[in-house]
Design a protein around this motif. Structure first.
Motif, short mmCIF file in Angstrom:
data_model
loop_
_atom_site.label_atom_id
_atom_site.label_comp_id
_atom_site.label_asym_id
_atom_site.label_seq_id
_atom_site.Cartn_x
_atom_site.Cartn_y
_atom_site.Cartn_z
N VAL A 42 -9.65 1.80 2.83
CA VAL A 42 -9.81 3.23 2.54
C VAL A 42 -10.83 3.86 3.48
O VAL A 42 -10.63 4.98 3.97
N ASP A 43 -11.91 3.13 3.78
CA ASP A 43 -12.94 3.67 4.67
C ASP A 43 -12.38 3.93 6.07
O ASP A 43 -12.63 4.97 6.68
N ASN A 51 -9.24 4.37 6.79
CA ASN A 51 -8.25 5.45 6.65
C ASN A 51 -8.93 6.81 6.72
O ASN A 51 -8.47 7.72 7.43
N ASN A 52 -10.03 6.98 5.99
CA ASN A 52 -10.75 8.25 6.01
C ASN A 52 -11.34 8.53 7.39
O ASN A 52 -11.30 9.68 7.87
N TYR A 54 -1.27 2.71 1.69
CA TYR A 54 -0.67 2.34 0.42
C TYR A 54 -0.46 0.82 0.33
O TYR A 54 -0.19 0.16 1.35
N ILE A 82 -2.66 2.74 -4.68
CA ILE A 82 -3.92 2.60 -3.95
C ILE A 82 -4.11 1.18 -3.42
O ILE A 82 -3.63 0.21 -4.00
N THR A 86 -6.44 -1.94 -2.77
CA THR A 86 -7.64 -2.55 -3.36
C THR A 86 -7.91 -3.87 -2.63
O THR A 86 -7.19 -4.25 -1.70
#
Length: 222
Positions: free
Chosen positions: A103-104, A106-107, A120, A174, A176
Motif C-alpha cells: 500500500v505504501d 502504491n500511494n 488488489y 485490499i 495485506t
C-alpha cells in the motif's frame, strides 16, 4: 494472465481511455522497510514544499483526470480522483501513514505520477475484470469504512461484483501481509502515448518487485 475489458460506454465517451495492468506473483508483503519509509517520507516533504507554491490544477495529470471525470459525468469536485485526494492531504500538511509495503508503494507511485492507481489481492478476485460505469445496484464497503454507492462512477468489477475505482477501493480486495499475488490497475492518462505507458508500467513493476520479490507481467488495455 488476468482478463480485463473496458466497457463500450466508457470507450464511447473517452475513446483514448486506457488501463495499465500488472500482475505479481509470488510476492511477500510486510511492514515497509525503514529505507522505503524514509524515501517515501522524504518525497512527501518535497511535495509539501512544492504544493505551497502550486495549485493542483497546474499539474497536467491532475487536470486531465478532472477533465476525464467530467466527460464520464462524474463531478471531480465531489468525487476526487484518488491521486488528487492524496495530494490534497499533503497540501494540508497531512503526511500519509504507513500501512504495509504494498500500500505504501502504491500511494508513493500515485503521488509520483499524479494518477489513480489501485493495488488488489488477486486471491480475493474472481473471474474476468471489467471497467465500466456503476449502476444503482453497485456498492461496497470501502477502505474508508463507508458504504460507497458506486452508481454513475467509474469502477472495476469481477464475478463477485464491484471491488475498486479511481476514487476509493473496497475492503474486499485490499492487500495485506497475507497476500501472495497481486494486481495493479493503473489509470493512465488518456493522452499518453503507448511508448510512454509501457515505460511507466515497467518502472512500476520493477520498483514493486524490488521490494516484494516475485515476477511481474504487464499489459495495456484499450
Amino acid at each position: 494472465m488476468v482478463q480485463l475489458t473496458i466497457a463500450d460506454e466508457v470507450k464511447k465517451l473517452v475513446p483514448q481511455f486506457k488501463i495499465g495492468m500488472i500482475t505479481y506473483q509470488p510476492i511477500v508483503v510486510s511492514d515497509s522497510p525503514q529505507m522505503l519509509k524514509g524515501r517515501i517520507r522524504f518525497y512527501q516533504e518535497e511535495m509539501v514544499l512544492q504544493l505551497e507554491d502550486n495549485e493542483l490544477h497546474q499539474y497536467p495529470s491532475i487536470a486531465e483526470w478532472r477533465k476525464t471525470f467530467k466527460i464520464l459525468n462524474m463531478d471531480p469536485i465531489r468525487y476526487r480522483p484518488s491521486s488528487e485526494a492524496l495530494l490534497r492531504r499533503l497540501k494540508k500538511g497531512e503526511f500519509l501513514p504507513s500501512i504495509n509495503s504494498a500500500v505504501d508503494i502504491n500511494n508513493f507511485l500515485s503521488l509520483r505520477h499524479q494518477i489513480p492507481i489501485g493495488i488488489y489481492d488477486l486471491d480475493q478476485l474472481n473471474g474476468p475484470i471489467s471497467i465500466g460505469i456503476g449502476t444503482n445496484k453497485d456498492y461496497y464497503i470501502g477502505i474508508n469504512e463507508k458504504k460507497n454507492n458506486m452508481e454513475g462512477k467509474l469502477l472495476s468489477s469481477d464475478n463477485k461484483g464491484p471491488f475498486g475505482s479511481p476514487i476509493v477501493d473496497s475492503k474486499r480486495s485490499i492487500v495485506t501481509e497475507e497476500t501472495s499475488q497481486a494486481l495493479h490497475l493503473i489509470y493512465l492518462q488518456p493522452s499518453m502515448k503507448e511508448s510512454e505507458c509501457k515505460l511507466l508500467l515497467q518502472s512500476v513493476g520493477e520498483m514493486f518487485t524490488q521490494i516484494h520479490g516475485g515476477n511481474f507481467q504487464l499489459t495495456i488495455v484499450t
